[in-house]
Motif scaffolding. Structure first.
Motif: not given
Length: 149
Positions: A64-86
């Motif tokens: 559950a802790v691993f899934a919780w951390y993954g749920a935080l990493q996914i939107p953080h990664g999407l935000a990083q990608l948006a900044v890097a590209l746009r």
């Protein structure tokens, strides 16, 4: 629903730092998205299969802790990608956040509560990513030299 109103116009034209810093942030985005998808998607979140954690006791909590951390990493990664590209004017800020996040993870992994005899692959890549992010942060804040013919 119209998606055009979801994202503001790109700020890439106003970015004066090194383009390679934005590319590094894009790679960092993948470094958040891929583990996030693994932590959220694998049956054990990668805790046993990748990190080698003994799941014979407290399996549900660990997964559950691993899934919780993954749920935080996914939107953080999407935000990083948006900044890097746009939204490259935010590259220095996001690189600073990468340094903070990876630095805290590295401190815990090597000297804090996560320190121990066993170090999964992320413990090593975290140190390298934090160090590289410092270099790319400095490059992102240096104005580009304009070459005139």
């Amino acid at each position: 629903m119209r998606w055009a109103g979801l994202l503001p116009p790109s700020t890439n034209a106003a970015y004066g730092g090194a383009a390679v810093s934005a590319w590094f942030l894009g790679l960092s985005a993948l470094g958040s998205l891929v583990p996030g998808l693994i932590h959220y998607g694998l049956p054990d979140g990668g805790a046993g299969t990748i990190a080698g954690i003994d799941l014979s006791t407290r399996r549900e909590t660990i997964v559950a802790v691993f899934a919780w951390y993954g749920a935080l990493q996914i939107p953080h990664g999407l935000a990083q990608l948006a900044v890097a590209l746009r939204y490259r004017t935010l590259v220095p800020l996001f690189l600073l956040l990468v340094i903070l996040e990876r630095g805290l993870v590295a401190l815990d992994a090597w000297f804090g509560r996560g320190a121990g005899d066993h170090h999964p692959p992320e413990h090593y890549t975290t140190v390298a990513q934090a160090a590289l992010a410092v270099v790319f942060l400095l490059l992102s804040m240096r104005p580009r030299k304009v070459v005139t013919p």
